[in-house]
Write an enzyme that holds these catalytic residues in place. Structure first.
Site, PDB file in Angstrom:
ATOM      1  N   LYS A  82       0.932  -1.183  -0.201  1.00 54.00           N
ATOM      2  CA  LYS A  82      -0.056  -0.197   0.001  1.00 54.00           C
ATOM      3  C   LYS A  82       0.772   1.105  -0.013  1.00 54.00           C
ATOM      4  O   LYS A  82       1.586   1.496   0.986  1.00 54.00           O
ATOM      5  CB  LYS A  82      -0.997   0.146   1.179  1.00 54.00           C
ATOM      6  CG  LYS A  82      -1.873   1.190   1.158  1.00 54.00           C
ATOM      7  CD  LYS A  82      -2.356   1.568   2.428  1.00 54.00           C
ATOM      8  CE  LYS A  82      -3.119   2.934   2.624  1.00 54.00           C
ATOM      9  NZ  LYS A  82      -3.206   3.285   4.061  1.00 54.00           N
ATOM     10  N   THR A 137      -8.035   3.764  12.833  1.00 49.34           N
ATOM     11  CA  THR A 137      -8.380   4.394  14.040  1.00 49.34           C
ATOM     12  C   THR A 137      -9.980   4.127  14.692  1.00 49.34           C
ATOM     13  O   THR A 137     -10.035   3.920  15.924  1.00 49.34           O
ATOM     14  CB  THR A 137      -8.514   5.948  13.601  1.00 49.34           C
ATOM     15  OG1 THR A 137      -7.004   6.142  13.279  1.00 49.34           O
ATOM     16  CG2 THR A 137      -8.598   6.739  15.159  1.00 49.34           C
TER      17      THR A 137
END
Length: 333
Positions: free
Chosen positions: A176, A286
């Site tokens: 990524k 998160t």
């Protein structure tokens, strides 16, 4: 009129259904006819497990009952999997590995999420204290697909260097890429992102790219050979949810590679919205790690992604300006 060959066929029961086979058919021959790889299935014959080493020797007889099984992702529809760079996955949820109180909580959340891919940052080894735990001790890379990312990189050169080190360390080609523009918003620097993508693709990487919600930039990334496009839903770690559904839908409709929302998800409804737009998947960190109960939130996210995908496949009703009664008005008393 039945032929002699048909009359001599045998009838067996295969996974609960009758099936005709030729005399002398072995289990190995039957698997070949069914185009099933012998090394990936288990076979039970008349309630007894057949050792894989004997598949070629076991000849089926009239009335045999066979069960052929393999492993699938628990509780998910394997027929609705997705692919990136030739790799197939069942779960459409990708989870990060940062911000947890410890690796044990991280591992428990990853397990609850049902994710098959986890993003991992590449950081220097602590050479002064080798007793420190490592992520691989808790998240087995043989079970989870590690997706090395370039979190914290602000130039194409730093991102390229990081991923080359990651490939050397673990052999990972699927990566990524994110190249950030500045620290306050962590918004992508698209000029540097495009440059890094071009170099990494030429270097043999399969690159999943974090990018702005810009249909033109997304198409340029795809033309450069990106394996997946990952536009932000909103700012990284903000929990603001999907702020740009219109541009995301345009990106999805024009893409020939998977499009996954990356960043900004705050709760389960945000993940469902992303999937209802037609995204191939959602990446988050998160939203799970900073929940009051990360394990419970991971489970919620798993269900939200599955639910949103089902809703997308089902096709929502058209919106109307006025009411439309569910019950017929004719025949009222």
């Amino acid at each position: 009129m039945m032929t002699t060959e048909t009359m001599t066929d045998l009838t067996i029961t295969l996974n609960g259904d009758p099936r005709r086979i030729a005399p002398g058919t072995s289990i190995a021959a039957l698997l070949a006819q069914l185009e099933l790889p012998a090394e990936k299935v288990a076979v039970e014959r008349n309630l007894a497990i057949v050792p894989r080493s004997t598949f070629a020797d076991v000849v089926l007889a009239e009335g045999d009952a066979l069960e052929i099984v393999h492993f699938v992702g628990g509780g998910q529809d394997d027929s609705d999997g997705w692919e990136v760079a030739g790799r197939r996955f069942t779960s459409r949820l990708i989870v990060g590995t940062g911000k947890y109180k410890d690796y044990a909580q991280n591992a428990a959340a990853a397990e609850a999420s049902g994710a098959e891919i986890v993003t991992v940052a590449v950081r220097r080894v602590n050479v002064t204290d080798r007793s420190q735990p490592m992520l691989t001790d808790f998240l087995d890379p043989r079970r989870f697909t590690y997706l090395p990312n370039t979190a914290g990189c602000f130039t194409a050169d730093d991102a390229i260097r990081t991923l080359r080190l990651a490939r050397e360390a673990g052999g990972w080609n699927l990566v990524k890429l994110e190249v950030l523009g500045e620290a306050r918003t962590l918004y992508p620097d698209m000029a540097e992102t495009l440059r890094a993508t071009e170099i990494l693709v030429k270097d043999g990487f399969d690159v999943m790219v974090y990018c702005a919600d810009d249909p033109i930039a997304a198409k340029k990334l795809e033309d450069l050979g990106a394996a997946a496009i990952m536009p932000l839903g909103s700012l990284i770690g903000s929990g603001l949810g999907i702020q740009n559904p219109v541009t995301l839908r345009v990106i999805i409709e024009n893409a020939r590679v998977p499009v996954l929302v990356d960043a900004g998800v705050g709760t389960a409804s945000d993940a469902a919205v992303a999937m209802e737009l037609g995204c191939a998947g959602v990446l988050m960190n998160t939203a799970i790690a900073e929940a009051k109960d990360p394990i419970l939130m991971a489970r919620a996210m798993k269900l939200a992604v599955e639910s949103g995908r089902l809703a997308y496949r089902a096709g929502r009703m058209n919106k109307r300006r006025y009411a439309d009664p569910s019950s017929p008005l004719a025949g009222l008393i």
